[in-house]
Write a protein that holds these residues in place. Structure first.
Motif, PDB file in Angstrom:
ATOM      1  N   LEU A   1     -81.341 -11.021 -88.191  1.00  0.00           N
ATOM      2  CA  LEU A   1     -82.189 -10.937 -89.379  1.00  0.00           C
ATOM      3  C   LEU A   1     -81.384 -11.070 -90.665  1.00  0.00           C
ATOM      4  O   LEU A   1     -81.859 -11.647 -91.651  1.00  0.00           O
ATOM      5  N   ARG A   2     -80.162 -10.550 -90.676  1.00  0.00           N
ATOM      6  CA  ARG A   2     -79.326 -10.642 -91.879  1.00  0.00           C
ATOM      7  C   ARG A   2     -78.958 -12.083 -92.220  1.00  0.00           C
ATOM      8  O   ARG A   2     -78.677 -12.391 -93.383  1.00  0.00           O
ATOM      9  N   GLN A   3     -78.969 -12.958 -91.227  1.00  0.00           N
ATOM     10  CA  GLN A   3     -78.559 -14.345 -91.452  1.00  0.00           C
ATOM     11  C   GLN A   3     -79.717 -15.277 -91.781  1.00  0.00           C
ATOM     12  O   GLN A   3     -79.500 -16.448 -92.069  1.00  0.00           O
ATOM     13  N   LEU A   4     -80.937 -14.749 -91.755  1.00  0.00           N
ATOM     14  CA  LEU A   4     -82.072 -15.603 -92.095  1.00  0.00           C
ATOM     15  C   LEU A   4     -82.005 -15.988 -93.571  1.00  0.00           C
ATOM     16  O   LEU A   4     -81.689 -15.158 -94.417  1.00  0.00           O
ATOM     17  N   PRO A   5     -82.297 -17.241 -93.895  1.00  0.00           N
ATOM     18  CA  PRO A   5     -82.221 -17.671 -95.299  1.00  0.00           C
ATOM     19  C   PRO A   5     -83.208 -16.914 -96.185  1.00  0.00           C
ATOM     20  O   PRO A   5     -84.293 -16.542 -95.744  1.00  0.00           O
ATOM     21  N   SER A   6     -82.833 -16.712 -97.416  1.00  0.00           N
ATOM     22  CA  SER A   6     -83.655 -15.920 -98.342  1.00  0.00           C
ATOM     23  C   SER A   6     -84.991 -16.580 -98.646  1.00  0.00           C
ATOM     24  O   SER A   6     -85.953 -15.909 -99.013  1.00  0.00           O
ATOM     25  N   ASP A   7     -85.068 -17.919 -98.498  1.00  0.00           N
ATOM     26  CA  ASP A   7     -86.322 -18.615 -98.791  1.00  0.00           C
ATOM     27  C   ASP A   7     -87.078 -19.011 -97.525  1.00  0.00           C
ATOM     28  O   ASP A   7     -87.909 -19.929 -97.552  1.00  0.00           O
ATOM     29  N   LEU A   8     -86.816 -18.325 -96.413  1.00  0.00           N
ATOM     30  CA  LEU A   8     -87.584 -18.550 -95.193  1.00  0.00           C
ATOM     31  C   LEU A   8     -89.066 -18.295 -95.471  1.00  0.00           C
ATOM     32  O   LEU A   8     -89.419 -17.313 -96.130  1.00  0.00           O
TER      33      LEU A   8
ATOM     34  N   PRO B   1     -86.492 -11.552 -95.141  1.00  0.00           N
ATOM     35  CA  PRO B   1     -86.436 -12.245 -96.432  1.00  0.00           C
ATOM     36  C   PRO B   1     -87.681 -11.949 -97.274  1.00  0.00           C
ATOM     37  O   PRO B   1     -88.796 -11.892 -96.748  1.00  0.00           O
ATOM     38  N   LYS B   2     -87.496 -11.757 -98.558  1.00  0.00           N
ATOM     39  CA  LYS B   2     -88.587 -11.313 -99.426  1.00  0.00           C
ATOM     40  C   LYS B   2     -89.560 -12.429 -99.797  1.00  0.00           C
ATOM     41  O   LYS B   2     -90.634 -12.155-100.340  1.00  0.00           O
ATOM     42  N   GLN B   3     -89.191 -13.692 -99.511  1.00  0.00           N
ATOM     43  CA  GLN B   3     -90.063 -14.806 -99.876  1.00  0.00           C
ATOM     44  C   GLN B   3     -90.989 -15.214 -98.740  1.00  0.00           C
ATOM     45  O   GLN B   3     -91.704 -16.221 -98.847  1.00  0.00           O
ATOM     46  N   LEU B   4     -91.005 -14.454 -97.660  1.00  0.00           N
ATOM     47  CA  LEU B   4     -91.837 -14.800 -96.516  1.00  0.00           C
ATOM     48  C   LEU B   4     -93.314 -14.887 -96.891  1.00  0.00           C
ATOM     49  O   LEU B   4     -93.833 -14.058 -97.626  1.00  0.00           O
ATOM     50  N   LYS B   5     -93.974 -15.912 -96.329  1.00  0.00           N
ATOM     51  CA  LYS B   5     -95.404 -16.081 -96.523  1.00  0.00           C
ATOM     52  C   LYS B   5     -96.195 -15.660 -95.283  1.00  0.00           C
ATOM     53  O   LYS B   5     -97.382 -15.364 -95.372  1.00  0.00           O
ATOM     54  N   GLU B   6     -95.519 -15.655 -94.126  1.00  0.00           N
ATOM     55  CA  GLU B   6     -96.192 -15.309 -92.877  1.00  0.00           C
ATOM     56  C   GLU B   6     -95.229 -14.546 -91.969  1.00  0.00           C
ATOM     57  O   GLU B   6     -94.079 -14.951 -91.807  1.00  0.00           O
ATOM     58  N   VAL B   7     -95.701 -13.443 -91.391  1.00  0.00           N
ATOM     59  CA  VAL B   7     -94.893 -12.631 -90.474  1.00  0.00           C
ATOM     60  C   VAL B   7     -95.734 -12.290 -89.251  1.00  0.00           C
ATOM     61  O   VAL B   7     -96.876 -11.834 -89.375  1.00  0.00           O
TER      62      VAL B   7
END
Length: 389
Positions: A290-297, A323-329
């Motif tokens: 999770l730490r390596q996921l891009p910030s704009d995922l 990542p804080k920019q996620l649109k869908e989880v």
């Protein structure tokens, strides 16, 4: 097509509503492939006929990318068949591209049938070699082989041949669904290779009985750095007692974390998490990933089909790393402990900080350690408001 008794037979890229890949494969096995393939796989579209000559004129001009569409020059060159004519040579080049694309599309549709129909094979499907027809489409950007689930005929050798189709330099999207193919082993991992400019990869090798965590550690390094969409299922085979084997450890997620690229926009990952004193702790592997996921995922889907050591606080910590920019989880977790209200409150705080989040799904099912199975089901962002109050 309409065939035999007049009943329609359909093949399509996607399953029908509520149809599983296996059901789709069984339905399409009744498609009259022999008759259709004998025509389509040797078809020369430019030599076809139309009820109105102007229709053929427009089709030819579309194929050779010429305007105006009503110009009869291409038809005249075709009728003369003068192979010394430079313009006609150019026409033939475009005709061959179109014919190759049409044949390759039909060949891709036939792969699952060739592997499930007795007497047929990839190299000899009613007299045609599918493995040769598909690469002849030099403009192909998508290879979608999603209908191979649970086929005994999918062996390491067949897997390698299908992987050989993925090396085309024009390829942008590759889908291979061999979930539940019990004859796949560690050896198939060695044949995995992708073009460096691949944008979308959907690789489902889940539920394999003979694919070890140790061998899967070599898979992440094979992922191209250009990926924008990655869907990966490496879950082990589900046994009769509900356990998944061979085991999957935190080390696999640690290794995958090293090859997550900044270009990634959409990520789906399915696995199980087992624990062993000689292996990395599962949650540590998850945190590394999770730490390596891009910030704009933009979208994230995590499915852990068995995680006996899971505790609710872990999910709260996972959300803190999203990542804080996620649109869908989407989160699906099975086994382990229940996610209690205090953990949901922490998760709600994280959700509130995701200003772009428009779609949220959380499904967790405990292992019954308290005497009964307890479930959390969240279907929308708005449902988290009760925990944030």
């Amino acid at each position: 097509v309409i065939h035999a008794n007049g009943a329609p037979h359909l093949i399509a890229n996607d399953p029908l509503p509520n149809e599983t890949p296996y059901q789709k494969n069984r339905r399409e096995s009744n498609f009259p492939f022999e008759k259709v393939c004998r025509q389509l796989l040797s078809l020369e579209l430019h030599n076809g006929e139309s009820s109105m000559e102007i229709d053929k004129v427009r089709i030819l001009n579309t194929m050779i990318q010429k305007r105006p569409l009503d110009s009869s020059d291409a038809l005249e060159r075709l009728r003369k068949n003068d192979t010394q004519c430079f313009e006609y040579q150019q026409d033939l080049h475009f005709y061959n591209l179109s014919n190759g694309a049409l044949r390759a599309e039909m060949a891709c549709k036939a792969v699952s049938i060739a592997l499930s129909k007795e007497g047929q094979s990839l190299e000899n499907f009613y007299g045609f070699n599918l493995l040769e027809l598909i690469p002849k489409d030099t403009t192909r950007t998508i290879i979608d082989l999603q209908d191979l689930a649970s086929l005994d005929s999918v062996t390491d050798d067949v897997f390698a041949k299908l992987m050989g189709l993925a090396i085309a330099p024009t390829l942008r999207k590759y889908v291979l669904n061999v979930v539940g193919c019990k004859n796949l082993t560690d050896d198939c991992i060695d044949s995995i290779s992708f073009p460096t400019n691949l944008k979308e990869l959907d690789l489902n090798i889940g539920y394999a009985k003979n694919m070890t965590n140790e061998k899967l550690l070599s898979l992440p390094s094979k992922l191209p750095s250009s990926l924008e969409t990655l869907k990966l299922n490496v879950c082990g085979y589900k046994t009769l007692d509900g356990k998944h084997l061979p085991p999957r450890y935190g080390s696999l997620m640690h290794e995958l974390s090293k090859y997550i690229t900044f270009s990634l926009k959409h990520f789906e990952f399915t696995t199980q998490i087992n624990e062993d004193e000689n292996e990395d702790i599962g949650i540590d592997g998850m945190y590394s990933l999770l730490r390596q996921l891009p910030s704009d995922l933009e979208s994230l889907s995590l499915c852990v089909e068995q995680w006996d050591s899971f505790e609710g606080a872990m999910l709260a910590s996972m959300f803190e790393l999203f990542p804080k920019q996620l649109k869908e989880v989407k989160i699906f977790l099975s086994s382990g402990d229940y996610v209690y209200d205090e953990h949901m409150t922490s998760i709600a705080y994280c959700v509130n900080s995701m200003k772009q989040l428009g779609s949220l799904t959380i499904h967790t099912s405990s292992d019954g350690r308290t005497g009964k199975h307890r479930i959390r089901n969240i279907h929308a962002v708005e449902e988290m408001a009760v925990f944030a109050a």
